[in-house]
Design an enzyme around this catalytic site. Structure first.
Site, mmCIF file in Angstrom:
data_model
loop_
_atom_site.group_PDB
_atom_site.id
_atom_site.type_symbol
_atom_site.label_atom_id
_atom_site.label_comp_id
_atom_site.label_asym_id
_atom_site.label_seq_id
_atom_site.Cartn_x
_atom_site.Cartn_y
_atom_site.Cartn_z
ATOM 1 C CG HIS A 135 -69.209 -42.310 97.518
ATOM 2 N ND1 HIS A 135 -69.590 -40.989 97.326
ATOM 3 C CD2 HIS A 135 -67.997 -42.267 98.134
ATOM 4 C CE1 HIS A 135 -68.644 -40.198 97.798
ATOM 5 N NE2 HIS A 135 -67.676 -40.939 98.304
ATOM 6 C CG ASP A 212 -69.284 -44.880 91.686
ATOM 7 O OD1 ASP A 212 -68.115 -44.699 91.271
ATOM 8 O OD2 ASP A 212 -69.677 -44.500 92.811
ATOM 9 C CD GLN A 215 -62.620 -46.207 95.904
ATOM 10 O OE1 GLN A 215 -61.530 -46.762 95.982
ATOM 11 N NE2 GLN A 215 -62.797 -44.965 96.316
ATOM 12 C CE LYS A 238 -62.445 -41.494 94.739
ATOM 13 N NZ LYS A 238 -61.991 -41.340 96.138
ATOM 14 C CB CYS A 376 -68.848 -40.547 101.289
ATOM 15 S SG CYS A 376 -68.027 -38.978 101.596
#
Length: 418
Positions: A135, A212, A215, A238, A376
């Site tokens: 991202h 990261d 998600q 999220k 993104c």
């Protein structure tokens, strides 16, 4: 496509119809009274009523600043805020709540590490390793750091399925590598990266790893101690929590050595005009009044998710992804983008002869919310030779019936645009 999941007996533990009752936003109607079909969960998830109630309760009964007052409301707010941190630490398996820093989200968490840890360690000629599927939030901060320091990015490629090339990763790592920064799950492809193996490979060469997890935490069980990652970050919005709140986990030895990210109240121990001494962890990185209500809302979201049963949710989402993958392949000319064997509930696709933006606009008019564009991840789209994709991303409250509505709508759009 993921392997079929045995759901025998699971229905008694996960009832999607009952779960949907908990999410008020799902029951509204849009465009000529059409029921909303919300399939943009990778961008942000809807919020259960318990999260909305927790935020309301804070502002109606507990509203005060934390760690500053001796009065009743301040003590109540401080205790609640500190308990939220303890809950988040337990949720991700952090050894100590002091290793959990509240931020505005994954983006700020990565920027914090780049501005502190990165500035300390990166020099001219050094390298930071990323993957093709990152991202922008896990590209641009490192790009800015490299420009400042005279360092450079090295990029691990992916194959046509969206699977990371681990052999290429190993070849890229060298004595100048200062950090590997990698997505746990791709927001554009749904690929679940083998982060534990990546961490093992990097650590064997003495290289720290930032993951990261924006998600990942809503779809997978995450234990940062077992992963042995140096940093892990995610966003509350999220994972069914509020916007404007996020988490940075870091190993204590790194966090202790890193300078503060911002200056102000609560991150200090003592201030004079000659010098300032800084507060202990985690407060050293939390300057100013924090997003107290956001932290409490995030706590409520994580408790809600735990009470549903993490295994039941994971199995339900896997079954839903399998069903959606099969149904979408019934649409003529539709090509899935991202077919890794290990993936979660993201379905990116293109349809021959139809621009993603046109499809997304028409789906919206039919009451179906999807995301279109580059998500993104412009470098990934350039690598794949695509202007963008249509992305339907699933959550624990989505249903087979909603997938059927999506497929029927895509077939109608094909007829309209012929």
């Amino acid at each position: 496509m993921p392997a079929p999941v045995d759901l025998t007996g699971l229905e008694t533990r996960f009832d999607v119809a009952r779960v949907r009752v908990d999410f008020p936003a799902l029951h509204q109607r849009v465009y000529d009274g059409r029921p909303l079909v919300y399939l943009d969960n990778a961008a942000t998830t809807q919020k259960p009523q318990v999260v909305i109630d927790r935020i309301r309760d804070f502002y109606t009964r507990e509203n005060a600043n934390v760690h500053r007052g001796v009065h009743y409301l301040s003590q109540q707010a401080s205790d609640a805020y500190d308990e939220a941190r303890r809950l988040v630490a337990a949720f991700i398996g952090a050894p100590d709540p002091a290793q959990v820093i509240f931020t505005r989200g994954t983006t700020e968490s990565i920027n914090l590490v780049a501005a502190t840890f990165g500035r300390q360690r990166v020099r001219a000629g050094d390298e930071i390793v990323l993957s093709t599927m990152e991202h922008h939030s896990n590209i641009v901060p490192w790009q800015m750091l490299c420009e400042e320091k005279g360092a450079r990015l090295r990029i691990v490629p992916v194959d046509a399925r969206g699977v990371l090339d681990l052999e290429a990763l190993e070849r890229l790592l060298n004595e100048r590598t200062r950090l590997v920064a990698i997505a746990h799950v791709s927001n554009a492809l749904g690929t679940v990266n083998p982060v534990q193996e990546i961490i093992r490979i990097a650590h064997a060469r003495g290289i720290p790893v930032l993951v990261d997890g924006a998600q990942a935490v809503q779809h997978l069980k995450v234990n940062v101690a077992e992963l042995d990652c140096d940093f892990y970050c995610f966003s509350g919005h999220k994972v069914y929590g509020p916007t404007g709140i996020g988490v940075l986990y870091g190993k204590a030895e790194w966090l202790e050595a890193m300078p503060p990210y911002q200056g102000g109240g609560d991150m200090i121990e003592r201030v004079t005009f000659e010098r300032t001494t800084y507060n202990r962890l985690p407060y050293k990185f939390e300057a100013g009044t924090p997003h107290i209500a956001g932290a409490l809302g995030l706590e409520a979201a994580l408790i809600y998710l735990d009470r549903l049963g993490r295994e039941a949710v994971i199995h339900y989402e896997a079954e839903l992804l399998r069903y959606a993958t099969q149904r979408l392949q019934e649409v003529p000319g539709l090509r899935l983008v991202g077919t890794a064997p290990e993936k979660v509930s993201v379905l990116s696709f293109v349809i021959e002869g139809i621009h993603p933006y046109d499809a997304g606009t028409l789906l919206d008019q039919m009451g179906i919310a999807v995301r279109t564009g580059h998500h993104c991840t412009q470098p990934l789209m350039d690598y794949l030779g695509l202007p963008g994709t249509i992305r339907a991303s699933l959550a624990l409250y989505n249903t087979r019936e909603e997938i059927d509505v999506l497929v029927d709508a895509l077939l109608r759009i094909q007829k309209l645009l012929r």
